[in-house]
Structures are given as C-alpha cells and as structure tokens.
Scaffold this motif. Structure first.
Motif, PDB file in Angstrom:
ATOM      1  N   CYS A 109       0.812  -1.216   0.000  1.00  0.00           N
ATOM      2  CA  CYS A 109       0.000   0.000   0.000  1.00  0.00           C
ATOM      3  C   CYS A 109       0.847   1.269   0.000  1.00  0.00           C
ATOM      4  O   CYS A 109       1.996   1.265   0.453  1.00  0.00           O
ATOM      5  CB  CYS A 109      -0.917   0.021   1.222  1.00  0.00           C
ATOM      6  N   SER A 110       0.242   2.354  -0.499  1.00  0.00           N
ATOM      7  CA  SER A 110       0.928   3.643  -0.494  1.00  0.00           C
ATOM      8  C   SER A 110       1.226   4.038   0.947  1.00  0.00           C
ATOM      9  O   SER A 110       0.481   3.706   1.863  1.00  0.00           O
ATOM     10  CB  SER A 110       0.083   4.710  -1.193  1.00  0.00           C
ATOM     11  N   GLY A 111       2.336   4.711   1.127  1.00  0.00           N
ATOM     12  CA  GLY A 111       2.767   5.108   2.457  1.00  0.00           C
ATOM     13  C   GLY A 111       3.683   4.093   3.111  1.00  0.00           C
ATOM     14  O   GLY A 111       4.404   4.419   4.052  1.00  0.00           O
ATOM     15  N   GLU A 112       3.668   2.842   2.627  1.00  0.00           N
ATOM     16  CA  GLU A 112       4.566   1.833   3.185  1.00  0.00           C
ATOM     17  C   GLU A 112       5.992   2.109   2.732  1.00  0.00           C
ATOM     18  O   GLU A 112       6.223   2.704   1.687  1.00  0.00           O
ATOM     19  CB  GLU A 112       4.152   0.427   2.736  1.00  0.00           C
ATOM     20  N   LEU A 113       6.927   1.652   3.530  1.00  0.00           N
ATOM     21  CA  LEU A 113       8.338   1.822   3.210  1.00  0.00           C
ATOM     22  C   LEU A 113       8.890   0.545   2.595  1.00  0.00           C
ATOM     23  O   LEU A 113       8.572  -0.554   3.048  1.00  0.00           O
ATOM     24  CB  LEU A 113       9.134   2.159   4.459  1.00  0.00           C
ATOM     25  N   VAL A 114       9.700   0.716   1.557  1.00  0.00           N
ATOM     26  CA  VAL A 114      10.461  -0.397   0.999  1.00  0.00           C
ATOM     27  C   VAL A 114      11.928  -0.097   1.257  1.00  0.00           C
ATOM     28  O   VAL A 114      12.385   1.032   1.072  1.00  0.00           O
ATOM     29  CB  VAL A 114      10.186  -0.627  -0.505  1.00  0.00           C
ATOM     30  N   GLU A 115      12.641  -1.092   1.730  1.00  0.00           N
ATOM     31  CA  GLU A 115      14.057  -0.926   2.035  1.00  0.00           C
ATOM     32  C   GLU A 115      14.875  -1.178   0.771  1.00  0.00           C
ATOM     33  O   GLU A 115      14.615  -2.120   0.028  1.00  0.00           O
ATOM     34  CB  GLU A 115      14.462  -1.906   3.128  1.00  0.00           C
ATOM     35  N   VAL A 116      15.857  -0.324   0.527  1.00  0.00           N
ATOM     36  CA  VAL A 116      16.743  -0.451  -0.626  1.00  0.00           C
ATOM     37  C   VAL A 116      18.014  -1.151  -0.167  1.00  0.00           C
ATOM     38  O   VAL A 116      18.679  -0.683   0.761  1.00  0.00           O
ATOM     39  CB  VAL A 116      17.096   0.933  -1.219  1.00  0.00           C
ATOM     40  N   ARG A 117      18.342  -2.277  -0.829  1.00  0.00           N
ATOM     41  CA  ARG A 117      19.546  -3.027  -0.462  1.00  0.00           C
ATOM     42  C   ARG A 117      20.428  -3.271  -1.677  1.00  0.00           C
ATOM     43  O   ARG A 117      19.944  -3.373  -2.791  1.00  0.00           O
ATOM     44  CB  ARG A 117      19.181  -4.379   0.147  1.00  0.00           C
ATOM     45  N   PHE A 125      20.567   0.625   2.180  1.00  0.00           N
ATOM     46  CA  PHE A 125      20.818   2.012   1.807  1.00  0.00           C
ATOM     47  C   PHE A 125      19.618   2.899   2.115  1.00  0.00           C
ATOM     48  O   PHE A 125      19.374   3.883   1.437  1.00  0.00           O
ATOM     49  CB  PHE A 125      21.177   2.111   0.322  1.00  0.00           C
ATOM     50  N   GLY A 126      18.855   2.542   3.125  1.00  0.00           N
ATOM     51  CA  GLY A 126      17.714   3.351   3.526  1.00  0.00           C
ATOM     52  C   GLY A 126      16.416   2.823   2.973  1.00  0.00           C
ATOM     53  O   GLY A 126      16.354   1.726   2.401  1.00  0.00           O
ATOM     54  N   SER A 127      15.374   3.614   3.141  1.00  0.00           N
ATOM     55  CA  SER A 127      14.034   3.212   2.715  1.00  0.00           C
ATOM     56  C   SER A 127      13.381   4.307   1.902  1.00  0.00           C
ATOM     57  O   SER A 127      13.752   5.475   1.993  1.00  0.00           O
ATOM     58  CB  SER A 127      13.168   2.917   3.944  1.00  0.00           C
ATOM     59  N   CYS A 128      12.382   3.893   1.111  1.00  0.00           N
ATOM     60  CA  CYS A 128      11.624   4.818   0.273  1.00  0.00           C
ATOM     61  C   CYS A 128      10.142   4.584   0.521  1.00  0.00           C
ATOM     62  O   CYS A 128       9.709   3.445   0.702  1.00  0.00           O
ATOM     63  CB  CYS A 128      11.930   4.560  -1.203  1.00  0.00           C
ATOM     64  N   ALA A 129       9.365   5.663   0.512  1.00  0.00           N
ATOM     65  CA  ALA A 129       7.925   5.563   0.732  1.00  0.00           C
ATOM     66  C   ALA A 129       7.200   5.390  -0.589  1.00  0.00           C
ATOM     67  O   ALA A 129       7.448   6.118  -1.553  1.00  0.00           O
ATOM     68  CB  ALA A 129       7.417   6.812   1.447  1.00  0.00           C
ATOM     69  N   LEU A 130       6.298   4.422  -0.638  1.00  0.00           N
ATOM     70  CA  LEU A 130       5.515   4.178  -1.840  1.00  0.00           C
ATOM     71  C   LEU A 130       4.422   5.222  -1.999  1.00  0.00           C
ATOM     72  O   LEU A 130       3.862   5.708  -1.013  1.00  0.00           O
ATOM     73  CB  LEU A 130       4.875   2.788  -1.780  1.00  0.00           C
ATOM     74  N   GLY A 131       4.109   5.544  -3.235  1.00  0.00           N
ATOM     75  CA  GLY A 131       3.000   6.442  -3.552  1.00  0.00           C
ATOM     76  C   GLY A 131       1.797   5.616  -3.984  1.00  0.00           C
ATOM     77  O   GLY A 131       1.719   4.413  -3.723  1.00  0.00           O
TER      78      GLY A 131
END
Length: 139
Positions: A109-117, A125-131
């Motif tokens: 869902c939007s607003g969830e974070l996905v971690e970048v590896r 390398f941190g996380s990004c929030a889904l739109g």
C-alpha cells in the motif's frame, strides 16, 4: 561574548546550506536514462492507464522493475502498476533489491516503506515511501 561571535557567523552559513540542499532535493526527479526510458516503454507498451489506487495485491507472483530513482513498476499478471514514489529515493538504482515487510498480508500500500539493499552485499541504503499505484491494463 567572544564565543557567540563565531556562532553568529556560522548560523547564516548553515541556514544557507540547508536551503540549498532543500532546493536541490525539491528541484525534481533525475532525468531517466535512455535505458530506463526503453525499459519503461517496453513494460507499458499497449497498456492504458487507469485510476490510481492505494494498494495492490502482490499475489500471484509479482515482477518488480525499478525505473530511475522515483518509480517502481510492479507486474501482477497482465497488469503493470506504476508507483511514483512519495519523494525522491536517491539511493534507488535499477540493480537495487527492494525489501518490504509483509506480516500475513499480500497487499502493498501507499505510504509503506520499501528498504533499498545492495544485491551483492545485502547492505541497506535506507528506505523509500511508496506512492499511489496506477494500473496499466492491456488495451
């Protein structure tokens, strides 16, 4: 009093640096590479966009394609969902591995974070929030 004098000079400089950094991060997305343009065109070719939705079901199998540092395409069956991330994700690269925490749910869902590896070392390398997710269905 002498200790405050250097701070009086430093604060405006720090404020200027912060403003410059904010302007740079808000100036927009990095332009897509020619390779990313071709990949996106190939994945969305012959498909028509629909209305955005807050969540997608990731089952059956989902194929993920990272396009630039602000977009992820999720292919679920014949439908491709375009997700324009909520803000820039400067560490996101086409070869990155994305990790999301699923606790009994097959929805993303939007607003969830996905971690970048990093796919080789596994370093985070941190996380990004889904739109929002925009479905592209075959015509």
């Amino acid at each position: 009093m002498v200790r405050l004098l250097p701070m009086a000079f430093a604060l405006p400089l720090l404020a200027g640096c912060a403003a410059s950094a904010m302007e740079a991060s808000n100036s927009g997305a990095d332009a897509l590479s020619e390779r990313d343009e071709r990949r996106m065109a190939a994945l969305l070719d012959g498909k028509t966009p629909g209305d955005s939705q807050p969540c997608i079901n990731t089952r059956p199998t989902t194929q993920t394609s990272i396009i630039g540092n602000q977009m992820i395409l999720y292919r679920v069956g014949p439908v491709v969902y375009r997700n324009d991330l909520d803000g820039m994700c400067p560490t996101l690269r086409s070869e990155s591995t994305l990790v999301s925490q699923r606790y009994g749910s097959s929805q993303l869902c939007s607003g969830e974070l996905v971690e970048v590896r990093d796919p080789y070392s596994g370093a985070s390398f941190g996380s990004c929030a889904l739109g929002e997710f925009t479905p592209y269905r075959p015509e």
